[in-house]
Write an enzyme that holds these catalytic residues in place. Structure first.
Site, PDB file in Angstrom:
ATOM      1  N   LYS B  51      34.648  35.188  38.368  1.00 27.98           N
ATOM      2  CA  LYS B  51      33.809  34.513  39.297  1.00 27.98           C
ATOM      3  C   LYS B  51      33.379  35.415  40.637  1.00 27.98           C
ATOM      4  O   LYS B  51      32.563  35.156  41.249  1.00 27.98           O
ATOM      5  CB  LYS B  51      34.430  33.148  39.633  1.00 27.98           C
ATOM      6  CG  LYS B  51      34.274  32.234  38.360  1.00 27.98           C
ATOM      7  CD  LYS B  51      33.076  31.412  38.291  1.00 27.98           C
ATOM      8  CE  LYS B  51      33.054  30.372  37.234  1.00 27.98           C
ATOM      9  NZ  LYS B  51      31.942  29.711  37.215  1.00 27.98           N
ATOM     10  N   SER B 300      37.842  35.647  30.274  1.00 33.79           N
ATOM     11  CA  SER B 300      37.576  35.244  31.568  1.00 33.79           C
ATOM     12  C   SER B 300      38.217  35.016  32.795  1.00 33.79           C
ATOM     13  O   SER B 300      37.906  35.243  34.013  1.00 33.79           O
ATOM     14  CB  SER B 300      36.334  34.314  31.439  1.00 33.79           C
ATOM     15  OG  SER B 300      36.886  32.924  31.016  1.00 33.79           O
TER      16      SER B 300
END
Lengths: 319, 319
Positions: B51, B300
């Protein structure tokens, strides 16, 4: 004695490029801002440890007809996997001698790379390896006592100097001393103002005692085997000791509890699974055993038995 | 609708270079040799997840006087940390709205980066964020519904295409769809023969149903909150759904048990601590839900509560 040079290390970097991961430096957001910490995560190498650098460089330097006869190695673990992996890359046979008390995860991994594993009594592995060289005609690839192995390990130092030229402190584990010899040589050549520190478990601190004495002092196998850091139970050779005397600014020790805490911090705060031997540099940072400054801690490997990893984590999350 | 382009992603890559880690591809030695697997370990980013790429790109693109008023974000976790981290890098205030059931580790990490955390009822975070924008004059940085965020996430795809141009399959988690939109755009532009797959938990498979229906289908918050993959409980926006329709070759699902097994495999065989949301791409690989071929699985994020990590590991080592 002829020491490894920065040119040897540069040449090694070209050789290992196809197989070794160019590990990034990871800034530890949990570190003391006064002592910024970067981690060099060698547990992310294909075999889970930095040893692939030295082993592959040693095999790559052999003349093709010699290499084709195969290789022999003795190792408590990560060097075994490294030689097995490098031999498979060249499509040549590998015989690996391992002591009977080697963690199962390391024996299985070595076999998985296609090597023939020969188990032996603790303390007998060098003799058994010599017999195998005699029998197979293969080349012995020592875990640390060879200039090509030292130069290969030094490529990690070359990468550190490139990624963080302003580094002030570089800290890494010391066992046989190949990693510290190689990285220390690279750092002293390329970042001459940086200081280089080795770390040993208190329970296997033969290199610290040796450096203080000015000559190699041997500890018994039984004493060295007390530490959970199973990759740090070797002792420097004449060759690596000469390097350590030349490149180390200090050698500090950490306790077993400090090693366990570092494994927890690396898991929970840096998202890395690290074996006890690989965590001693961070343990030394955490206890404040090394001077303040912009620091790189080499996290040398991640091959920990699942049971031991769970047992260490079960002490709870770090503060 | 205007979709993000490869030029947007290239420009984002230049912007994020100072803060994001250039994560390496790690070949998984435990993978089926017929289906070689490379892992893109985004859990190694400074905030423990990809992110940071999108959040930093979004902040970097703001005009300085606008950015100086500060930023507001709502997030179940990793986007919160990303915006907080990026805001600190610019020395500007950040207000982050988080639902009350957010894992403690993510709330604490967000505060540690200097952001003001505003806890709210589950399902109310967008309303509360709008109020904060009104009150503080700050800019809202959405977790996925913005071209600059999508372009930032796409930089991971740019890196994959550079490091493994022969890649045949790229697989990654889908929640709000920002990551898949960005990476998919980069891969389709630079590796046009590669196929791109998204993965959702079976318990939060709204995007799969939406792609099959050809329009967005909403699942209730209660339904989506059933999965342990707490980062995969969002739904695509109009913007990300348009990207997903354009770039995805398929969207597969994994069970909770398959997610847990992937967390164990990544810990014990790849030396990575990965949160359930981050492990779904590897879960899809392990279950054979994606076609054979040279595969990159994007892992991720790694922000898992220590208690959950231990609980998942306690099921024993993977085969």
């Amino acid at each position: 004695m002829q020491l490894v040079t920065i040119d040897d290390i540069r040449a090694a970097a070209d050789r290992i490029r196809p197989v070794a991961v160019r590990t990034p430096l990871l800034q530890a957001p949990w570190a003391d801002p006064e002592r910024p910490l970067w981690i060099k995560p060698e547990n992310l190498q294909p075999i889970g440890a930095f040893k692939i650098r030295g082993a592959f460089n040693a095999l790559a330097k052999l003349d093709e007809p010699v290499r084709a006869r195969g290789v022999v190695a003795y190792s408590s673990g990560n060097h075994a996997q490294a030689v097995a992996y490098a031999a498979r890359a060249y499509g040549i046979p590998a015989h690996i001698v391992m002591p009977e008390d080697t963690p199962a995860v390391k024996i299985e991994a070595t076999r998985a790379y296609g090597a023939e594993v020969v188990l032996c009594e603790v303390g007998k592995r060098e003799v058994v390896a010599d017999e195998l060289v005699e029998k197979t005609g293969g080349v012995l690839v020592p875990p640390f006592d060879h200039p090509d192995v030292i130069a290969g390990q030094g490529t990690a130092g070359l990468e550190i100097s490139h990624d963080l030229p302003e580094v002030e402190i570089v800290v890494m584990p010391v066992s046989g001393g190949g990693l510290a010899s190689g990285i220390g040589t690279a750092i002293k050549a390329l970042c001459p103002n940086a200081r280089v520190y080795g770390v040993e478990p208190e329970l296997a601190a033969d290199a610290q005692e040796s450096l203080q004495a000015g000559h190699r002092v041997s500890w018994s196998v039984e004493d060295r085997n007390r530490t959970i850091a199973d990759g740090l139970r070797s002792q420097p050779s004449e060759l690596t000791f000469a390097h350590l005397q030349h490149v180390l600014d200090g050698l500090v020790t950490v306790t077993e509890d400090e090693i366990r805490e570092a494994v927890r911090v690396l898991a929970h705060k840096s998202h890395l699974v690290v074996e006890p031997s690989g965590a001693v540099s961070v343990a030394a940072y955490l206890k404040g055993a090394i001077p303040a400054g912009t620091t790189v801690a080499v996290v040398s490997g991640g091959n920990i038995n699942p049971e031991m990893f769970q047992e260490i984590l079960s002490a709870g999350a770090p503060a």
